[in-house]
Design a protein around this motif. Structure first.
Motif, PDB file in Angstrom:
ATOM      1  N   THR A  82     -26.155 104.585 -37.916  1.00 37.14           N
ATOM      2  CA  THR A  82     -25.127 103.607 -38.222  1.00 37.14           C
ATOM      3  C   THR A  82     -23.910 103.800 -37.323  1.00 37.14           C
ATOM      4  N   TYR A  83     -23.210 102.668 -37.072  1.00 39.37           N
ATOM      5  CA  TYR A  83     -22.023 102.713 -36.232  1.00 39.37           C
ATOM      6  C   TYR A  83     -20.871 103.379 -36.974  1.00 39.37           C
ATOM      7  N   GLN A  84     -20.181 104.273 -36.315  1.00 39.55           N
ATOM      8  CA  GLN A  84     -19.022 104.933 -36.888  1.00 39.55           C
ATOM      9  C   GLN A  84     -17.787 104.591 -36.074  1.00 39.55           C
ATOM     10  N   GLU A  85     -16.739 104.179 -36.764  1.00 35.44           N
ATOM     11  CA  GLU A  85     -15.487 103.846 -36.092  1.00 35.44           C
ATOM     12  C   GLU A  85     -14.879 105.096 -35.459  1.00 35.44           C
ATOM     13  N   PRO A  86     -14.255 104.940 -34.287  1.00 34.31           N
ATOM     14  CA  PRO A  86     -13.586 106.088 -33.660  1.00 34.31           C
ATOM     15  C   PRO A  86     -12.465 106.635 -34.549  1.00 34.31           C
ATOM     16  N   ILE A  87     -12.235 107.927 -34.457  1.00 32.15           N
ATOM     17  CA  ILE A  87     -11.119 108.522 -35.174  1.00 32.15           C
ATOM     18  C   ILE A  87      -9.827 108.218 -34.429  1.00 32.15           C
ATOM     19  N   ASP A  88      -8.702 108.435 -35.075  1.00 32.77           N
ATOM     20  CA  ASP A  88      -7.405 108.253 -34.431  1.00 32.77           C
ATOM     21  C   ASP A  88      -7.289 109.250 -33.275  1.00 32.77           C
ATOM     22  N   PRO A  89      -6.853 108.815 -32.084  1.00 36.09           N
ATOM     23  CA  PRO A  89      -6.713 109.744 -30.950  1.00 36.09           C
ATOM     24  C   PRO A  89      -5.876 110.971 -31.296  1.00 36.09           C
ATOM     25  N   ALA A  90      -4.893 110.794 -32.170  1.00 37.39           N
ATOM     26  CA  ALA A  90      -4.030 111.927 -32.532  1.00 37.39           C
ATOM     27  C   ALA A  90      -4.832 113.033 -33.213  1.00 37.39           C
ATOM     28  N   ALA A  91      -5.876 112.662 -33.940  1.00 35.57           N
ATOM     29  CA  ALA A  91      -6.708 113.663 -34.612  1.00 35.57           C
ATOM     30  C   ALA A  91      -7.529 114.474 -33.629  1.00 35.57           C
ATOM     31  N   ALA A  92      -7.657 113.967 -32.401  1.00 31.67           N
ATOM     32  CA  ALA A  92      -8.390 114.681 -31.351  1.00 31.67           C
ATOM     33  C   ALA A  92      -7.447 115.332 -30.356  1.00 31.67           C
ATOM     34  N   GLY A  93      -6.138 115.225 -30.612  1.00 30.19           N
ATOM     35  CA  GLY A  93      -5.162 115.876 -29.733  1.00 30.19           C
ATOM     36  C   GLY A  93      -4.614 114.998 -28.630  1.00 30.19           C
ATOM     37  N   PHE A  94      -4.692 113.670 -28.806  1.00 28.12           N
ATOM     38  CA  PHE A  94      -4.199 112.736 -27.794  1.00 28.12           C
ATOM     39  C   PHE A  94      -3.120 111.840 -28.399  1.00 28.12           C
ATOM     40  N   ARG A  95      -2.342 111.210 -27.540  1.00 31.48           N
ATOM     41  CA  ARG A  95      -1.302 110.318 -28.016  1.00 31.48           C
ATOM     42  C   ARG A  95      -1.922 109.064 -28.633  1.00 31.48           C
ATOM     43  N   ARG A  96      -1.260 108.538 -29.629  1.00 34.11           N
ATOM     44  CA  ARG A  96      -1.816 107.410 -30.379  1.00 34.11           C
ATOM     45  C   ARG A  96      -1.913 106.133 -29.553  1.00 34.11           C
ATOM     46  N   ASP A  97      -1.143 106.020 -28.483  1.00 41.00           N
ATOM     47  CA  ASP A  97      -1.161 104.796 -27.681  1.00 41.00           C
ATOM     48  C   ASP A  97      -2.197 104.841 -26.562  1.00 41.00           C
ATOM     49  N   LEU A  98      -3.176 105.740 -26.670  1.00 38.75           N
ATOM     50  CA  LEU A  98      -4.161 105.895 -25.598  1.00 38.75           C
ATOM     51  C   LEU A  98      -4.925 104.601 -25.329  1.00 38.75           C
ATOM     52  N   ALA A  99      -5.336 103.894 -26.369  1.00 42.55           N
ATOM     53  CA  ALA A  99      -6.084 102.649 -26.166  1.00 42.55           C
ATOM     54  C   ALA A  99      -5.250 101.636 -25.379  1.00 42.55           C
ATOM     55  N   GLU A 100      -3.969 101.540 -25.709  1.00 42.58           N
ATOM     56  CA  GLU A 100      -3.091 100.613 -24.985  1.00 42.58           C
ATOM     57  C   GLU A 100      -2.947 101.035 -23.526  1.00 42.58           C
ATOM     58  N   ARG A 101      -2.907 102.333 -23.264  1.00 43.76           N
ATOM     59  CA  ARG A 101      -2.835 102.845 -21.893  1.00 43.76           C
ATOM     60  C   ARG A 101      -4.082 102.421 -21.099  1.00 43.76           C
ATOM     61  N   ILE A 102      -5.249 102.522 -21.742  1.00 41.52           N
ATOM     62  CA  ILE A 102      -6.494 102.135 -21.069  1.00 41.52           C
ATOM     63  C   ILE A 102      -6.515 100.634 -20.812  1.00 41.52           C
ATOM     64  N   ASP A 103      -6.043  99.845 -21.770  1.00 43.69           N
ATOM     65  CA  ASP A 103      -6.000  98.394 -21.588  1.00 43.69           C
ATOM     66  C   ASP A 103      -5.120  98.016 -20.404  1.00 43.69           C
ATOM     67  N   ARG A 104      -4.003  98.685 -20.266  1.00 46.35           N
ATOM     68  CA  ARG A 104      -3.119  98.408 -19.129  1.00 46.35           C
ATOM     69  C   ARG A 104      -3.793  98.812 -17.826  1.00 46.35           C
ATOM     70  N   ALA A 105      -4.460  99.952 -17.827  1.00 44.86           N
ATOM     71  CA  ALA A 105      -5.137 100.419 -16.617  1.00 44.86           C
ATOM     72  C   ALA A 105      -6.223  99.441 -16.194  1.00 44.86           C
ATOM     73  N   ALA A 106      -6.890  98.812 -17.173  1.00 40.15           N
ATOM     74  CA  ALA A 106      -7.973  97.863 -16.875  1.00 40.15           C
ATOM     75  C   ALA A 106      -7.461  96.630 -16.140  1.00 40.15           C
ATOM     76  N   LEU A 107      -6.171  96.393 -16.210  1.00 38.04           N
ATOM     77  CA  LEU A 107      -5.574  95.265 -15.496  1.00 38.04           C
ATOM     78  C   LEU A 107      -5.056  95.681 -14.119  1.00 38.04           C
ATOM     79  N   GLY A 108      -5.091  96.977 -13.844  1.00 42.19           N
ATOM     80  CA  GLY A 108      -4.558  97.478 -12.586  1.00 42.19           C
ATOM     81  C   GLY A 108      -5.537  98.361 -11.840  1.00 42.19           C
ATOM     82  N   GLU A 109      -5.245  99.677 -11.811  1.00 42.50           N
ATOM     83  CA  GLU A 109      -6.059 100.607 -11.031  1.00 42.50           C
ATOM     84  C   GLU A 109      -7.511 100.643 -11.499  1.00 42.50           C
ATOM     85  N   ALA A 110      -7.738 100.406 -12.789  1.00 45.13           N
ATOM     86  CA  ALA A 110      -9.104 100.419 -13.336  1.00 45.13           C
ATOM     87  C   ALA A 110      -9.680  99.006 -13.430  1.00 45.13           C
TER      88      ALA A 110
END
Length: 341
Positions: A2-30
């Motif tokens: 079964t599909y499991q939703e990702p945990i909050d990035p903060a629970a893995a030791g990352f900043r909570r805005d990581l998804a937004e950072r990736i979205d911005r990168a997808a419009l530029g360098e990525a």
């Protein structure tokens, strides 16, 4: 599974805005990013997908809305998977030791075996891409002079690789070669008695719980070992988690640990600051200088593992045949590492 939703990035030791950072990168360098899935300690903390044009081994698929259930070309990530299969079959005694002569196991070419220089070519030379044979994959894959394309168009892909002009002593010069992987893949299928996809399903994919897989056939009807694998991004990530587990995943031993150690041991310099093992790339993060290991694929496909962070990252992208496609996974990794709390 079964599909499991990702945990909050903060629970893995990352900043909570990581998804937004990736979205911005997808419009530029990525630009060209199709998807990214990342886990730490076996828990997915990042999963993003986009909408873009895609291909299946060069055949246009139109505009695709990517997601957890959408399969994707792995391109040359396939090479690293072939290496894993070789190690599994080696432990089973179904493929020859890496020190064996290649031509001793390609007995249909007595004219080539009569050349003592070619007899010196070993399986390990193919695994490390240090065959010393003429090969050029720096040309676009739309160019018939590209080594992999020429091989696919040849009447006999194995003879084509083995009869290339000798340009260096075996083991002395690294040269990226889909032909080298093709030779290894053929030994895998001969040893297992199955096709490449069936071998992968029985030895690697099935044990990892991977069911949605495809392996595109080349011009001779056999799976293209160098570039034809297609997987879900989450399933590619499982391979990375298995590597972090030293060959085991969820308590099940899948790849011999010693084979992984041998595969991830630097054996050749690639000329761009990276190193190469048995069909795996390796380097160090700029931050903290932690070692990483990766499988690379045309267009921006990449699986990266960072043991020091217990981190696995799977990236899919659509910048096929673009010389700077490497910027996509590098940018994604930069954002992830930069978001470490």
């Amino acid at each position: 599974m079964t599909y499991q939703e990702p945990i909050d990035p903060a629970a893995a030791g990352f900043r909570r805005d990581l998804a937004e950072r990736i979205d911005r990168a997808a419009l530029g360098e990525a630009r060209g990013l199709h998807g990214v899935v990342a886990s730490r300690g076996g828990r997915i903390f990042l999963e993003r997908y986009y909408v873009a044009e895609d291909q299946r081994w060069g055949v246009p698929l139109g505009r695709v809305a990517f997601g957890p259930a959408v399969i994707h070309d792995m391109r040359s990530v396939s090479k690293s998977v072939v290496s894993l299969l070789y190690g599994i079959l080696l432990e089973e005694g179904l493929v020859p030791p890496v020190g064996d002569s290649l031509l001793a196991h390609y007995t249909g070419y007595p004219d080539l075996a009569a050349d003592p220089r070619r007899k010196a070519l070993t399986i390990e030379h193919a695994l490390t891409m240090t065959l010393g044979l003429e090969w050029n994959e720096t040309l676009p894959y739309s160019d018939p002079r590209n080594g992999e394309i020429a091989m696919e168009r040849a009447p006999d892909r194995y003879r084509y690789v083995l009869e290339r002009p000798i340009v260096a002593a075996p083991g002395t010069r690294w040269c990226y070669s889909g032909g080298a992987t093709t030779l290894i893949a053929h030994l895998v299928t001969r040893g297992s008695g199955l096709g490449l996809l069936e071998t992968a399903r029985s030895r690697l994919l099935g044990p990892l719980g991977i069911t949605a897989a495809d392996w595109v056939a080349g011009s001779n009807g056999e799976a293209a070992g160098a570039s034809g694998l297609r997987l879900l991004p989450r399933d590619l990530l499982k391979i990375g988690e298995m590597i972090l587990g030293e060959g085991s995943w969820q308590g099940r031993r899948i790849v011999p640990p010693d084979w992984l150690r041998q595969s991830l041991k630097p054996r050749a310099q690639t000329g761009d600051g990276l190193e190469y093992g048995y069909q795996w790339w390796m380097g160090r993060l700029q931050r903290a200088r932690l070692p990483w290991y990766a499988a690379f694929g045309n267009g921006g496909q990449r699986l990266t593992v960072v043991p020091g962070l217990d981190l696995a990252v799977a990236v899919t992208a659509g910048r096929y045949n673009e010389m700077d496609a490497w910027k996509v996974p590098v940018s994604v990794m930069s954002e992830i590492i930069g978001a470490l709390a």
